[in-house]
Design an enzyme around this catalytic site. Structure first.
Site, PDB file in Angstrom:
ATOM      1  N   SER A  87       0.678  -1.074  -0.038  1.00  9.23           N
ATOM      2  CA  SER A  87      -0.067  -0.045  -0.119  1.00  9.23           C
ATOM      3  C   SER A  87       0.857   1.289  -0.018  1.00  9.23           C
ATOM      4  O   SER A  87       1.989   1.437  -0.867  1.00  9.23           O
ATOM      5  CB  SER A  87      -1.048   0.015   1.315  1.00  9.23           C
ATOM      6  OG  SER A  87      -2.001   0.816   1.046  1.00  9.23           O
ATOM      7  N   ASP A 139     -10.145  -2.967  -5.457  1.00  4.43           N
ATOM      8  CA  ASP A 139      -9.529  -2.482  -4.471  1.00  4.43           C
ATOM      9  C   ASP A 139      -9.881  -1.055  -4.648  1.00  4.43           C
ATOM     10  O   ASP A 139      -9.720  -0.492  -5.526  1.00  4.43           O
ATOM     11  CB  ASP A 139      -8.030  -2.533  -4.654  1.00  4.43           C
ATOM     12  CG  ASP A 139      -7.298  -2.010  -3.392  1.00  4.43           C
ATOM     13  OD1 ASP A 139      -7.761  -1.107  -2.671  1.00  4.43           O
ATOM     14  OD2 ASP A 139      -5.895  -2.289  -3.368  1.00  4.43           O
ATOM     15  N   HIS A 171      -8.158  -4.567  -1.397  1.00  2.00           N
ATOM     16  CA  HIS A 171      -6.800  -4.156  -0.862  1.00  2.00           C
ATOM     17  C   HIS A 171      -6.146  -5.314  -0.139  1.00  2.00           C
ATOM     18  O   HIS A 171      -4.831  -5.218  -0.101  1.00  2.00           O
ATOM     19  CB  HIS A 171      -7.040  -2.964  -0.141  1.00  2.00           C
ATOM     20  CG  HIS A 171      -6.203  -2.084   0.252  1.00  2.00           C
ATOM     21  ND1 HIS A 171      -5.160  -1.486  -0.868  1.00  2.00           N
ATOM     22  CD2 HIS A 171      -5.362  -1.807   1.488  1.00  2.00           C
ATOM     23  CE1 HIS A 171      -4.123  -0.787  -0.067  1.00  2.00           C
ATOM     24  NE2 HIS A 171      -4.157  -0.868   1.100  1.00  2.00           N
TER      25      HIS A 171
END
Length: 693
Positions: free
Chosen positions: A542, A628, A663
């Site tokens: 991320s 995501d 995600h």
């Protein structure tokens, strides 16, 4: 057999003019204009984009084909460290004890309860049964009502983080009709159990409204609407159940709204109006409010108190004064005690305070460890629960009597395949950053691992949003460590590992400190024999994936491989697109390149996608999820295409997109491990091939 050829992405130049600056994006076409619908239904992805992603996945699978046996072995090892029929320590609440448990082979848990002290199990929610036949299923929140008659859960079935909330009558077993759709993954029952407060996500996937609905079904009533697209929303309940709380905030500013439990239909009242740069959270402690805040220059936060019915800032008085370097990360309120969690120099501690002000610390003696407060479901109790762990010590759940100071071990994480902590050593090192700051680095390795630079090393980092990288126990990391690897975590600026000031020194105009701290950590490890330049794999996800993109642009020579999971790498374009879910809320973290020329130039100067240039990049594995909403699939897709166009070396650049997840990757506890096994197999493969010496 010749090696497979990487996919060739079409270049379709798109010229973007912004604040008098011009940039060209050759791969903007990879963003589907229909991306909002793709989040809800991945099958509607544009055909040419889907074809390209599937070609990328096939290339990655073909190139890493020889690692499939290793992947299977890594997966089996990690799965073997999980107790398949595990269960949580029951949490008492009134006449019941609530818990979650797994059945052998199950990907998802069963939520249940028993009468306090024993009795027959009542199944509240069987996640595994609900997940059957679904490619993705994840429960974001689940809770019983205060009167113990209802059970509600929020489930996401595509990884988009649009949740559906359902409510079940525990007496009849019936799940009510009229589920709540387009919801955020959190909710709260009113203390009288008559209402459920929930958050609506708009068409841009932003939480923007709080509604109240009768718990057993009925019409929704708008309770609160947030007009600032840069704010997140949350709902909760005061520990003494005196108020329903609505939390509004972003990374640097917060605001709380209060609804008295005696009148759940009342309009919310603001506690203290938002002021840019001032953060606060509060809880009601029987006769007063306790406020955790950075107001009045309390960089590492302090606790204040107020006896006012509405605790405006003018009524706050200091309760636990600010102490630089001691970061107060949170607290839990009980009828007679307050338990607070603090962090000092990347280690946690718990301090217990009685109503008369007397306090004591719960002590631990390992060099690096992590603590978390689980609190409990009850307020009128002297017991709190905490979890202790370290890189070598599996999780331990303790009940702690705050009055008698008695510590009771309730559970130790069981490792079915075996775990001997004495085989390992965890150390805390300190790297000197380019400005002289000392950066903590936590290292885990076998005791007999040589420190002559011959051991392969994996260095993990994050460094954003004030999230600390806790020195926790991981069943996954042992698969590398047991193979002679050294696992290291760099506690770099941008996180809160050394306090909130540590975070402030790694954001906005100081963001590059995050990257240079990570590089300094790698160089320190190399200089002291824990690693060697060119034999280190860097790993982050991320915003940590952005870190990976930045450090590989800055120092490609350091790494034998880069693993960038769901990497936030197209920073300038994303922070310039106000339709994306996280863009306005993220401007406090990165700056606003739509209105601030300095922010534009700063972001452009480190954005990994924009800073890709001709150089010999090491092997890179980028992963992502099609649905995501946080880091959209096209970020790693565009980055990989641009890297391939620019690299002057022969090392492969790989992309793996999960076409059925978001995600967090796969939703099942075992399926997720297969993705980690791929990451680790890539690390070993890249390290061994060298690239190619």
């Amino acid at each position: 057999m010749s090696a497979p050829k990487p996919p060739a992405a079409a270049r379709v130049p798109k010229v973007i003019e912004q604040l008098g600056r011009t940039r060209t994006d050759d791969y903007a076409w990879m963003k589907d204009d229909n991306w909002r619908e793709v989040l809800r239904d991945p099958k509607v992805l544009r055909a040419d984009i889907r074809e390209h992603l599937e070609t990328e996945n096939a290339y990655t699978k073909a190139l890493l084909g020889k690692t499939e046996a290793l992947q299977a072995q890594l997966f089996a090892e990690m799965k073997g460290r999980i107790k398949e029929d595990d269960s949580s320590v029951p949490a008492p609440d009134g006449p019941w004890e609530y818990y979650a448990r797994y059945e052998i082979g199950a990907e998802h848990p069963v939520h249940g309860r028993r009468a306090r002290g024993g009795g027959e199990e009542q199944v509240l929610l069987d996640e595994d049964a609900l997940a059957k036949g679904k490619s993705f299923f994840q429960v974001g929140a689940a809770s019983h009502s205060p009167d113990h008659k209802l059970y509600a859960w929020a489930a996401d079935e595509q990884g988009s983080e649009y949740y559906t909330i359902r409510v079940k009558d525990l007496e009849s077993g019936q799940t009510f009709d009229h589920a709540i759709d387009s919801a955020y993954g959190s909710f709260v029952f009113s203390p009288d159990s008559k209402w459920i407060f929930w958050i609506w996500r708009d068409e841009n996937a932003r939480p923007s409204k709080v509604y109240r609905r009768p718990s057993r079904g009925g019409d929704d009533v708008l309770v609160y609407e947030e007009t600032d697209e840069g704010m997140f929303l949350g709902v909760g309940l005061a520990s003494d159940r005196s108020h329903i709380l609505i939390h509004v905030g972003n990374q640097e500013t917060t605001e709380l709204w209060l609804i008295p439990a005696a009148d759940p239909a009342a309009a919310p009242v603001v506690a203290e109006p938002r002021q840019e740069g001032v953060k606060y959270e509060l809880d009601h402690w029987s006769d007063r409010w306790v406020i955790r805040t950075n107001a009045d220059g309390a960089v590492d936060f302090k606790l204040a108190q107020s006896s006012a019915s509405v605790p405006a800032r003018a009524t706050w008085t200091d309760f636990v004064a600010h102490e630089p370097g001691r970061f107060i990360t949170g607290f839990a309120a009980f009828a007679g005690f307050l338990a607070r969690l603090e962090r000092v120099n990347a280690n946690d501690r718990i301090v217990i305070m009685a109503r008369d002000g007397a306090s004591h610390e719960i002590a631990f003696d390992e060099e690096a460890y992590a603590l978390s407060l689980e609190g409990g479901l009850e307020y009128e109790t002297t017991l709190t629960r905490f979890v202790y762990q370290s890189p070598t010590t599996p999780r331990q759940w303790f009940d702690y009597d705050m009055a008698s100071r008695e510590r009771t071990l309730r559970k130790t994480q069981e490792i079915p395949s075996g775990h001997d902590p004495s085989r390992y050593v965890a150390r805390r090192l300190y790297a000197t950053a380019q400005d002289g700051v000392q950066v903590p680095v936590t290292v885990l390795m076998l005791k007999d691992t040589p420190l002559d630079g011959s051991a392969p090393l994996l260095l993990y980092g994050y460094g954003s949003y004030g999230h600390a990288m806790e020195p926790t126990f991981s069943i996954r990391n042992l698969s590398l460590v047991d193979r002679g690897w050294i696992w290291a975590v760099a506690h770099i600026r941008g996180g809160s590992d050394k306090g909130w000031g540590w975070f402030l020194d790694g954001r906005k105009e100081k963001k590059t400190n995050t990257f240079t701290d990570f590089i300094a950590s790698a160089e320190h490890l190399s200089a002291n024999g824990y690693g060697k330049a060119g034999r280190m794999v860097a790993y982050g996800g991320s915003a940590g994936g952005m870190l990976m993109g930045a450090v590989v642009n800055m120092r490609p020579d350091l790494w034998s491989g880069i693993i960038a999971a769901v990497p936030f790498v197209d920073v300038l374009n994303t922070m310039s697109d106000t339709t994306l879910p996280l863009t306005p809320p993220e401007w406090p973290e990165w700056g606003n390149p739509l209105e601030d020329p300095a922010a534009y130039d700063r972001i452009a100067g480190y954005s990994p996608y924009d800073q890709v240039t001709a150089k010999p990049y090491p092997p890179i594995l980028a992963t992502g999820g099609l649905s995501d909403p946080r880091v959209t699939y096209w970020e790693p897709q565009k980055w990989v295409a641009k890297l391939r166009d620019n690299t002057t070396g022969d090392a492969p650049i790989l992309l793996k997109i999960n076409m059925e997840a978001g995600h967090g990757g796969a939703s099942g506890r075992f399926d997720f491990l297969k993705e980690i096994a791929l990451d680790y197999a890539f690390a070993i493969w890249a390290q061994e091939r060298g690239w190619e010496q």
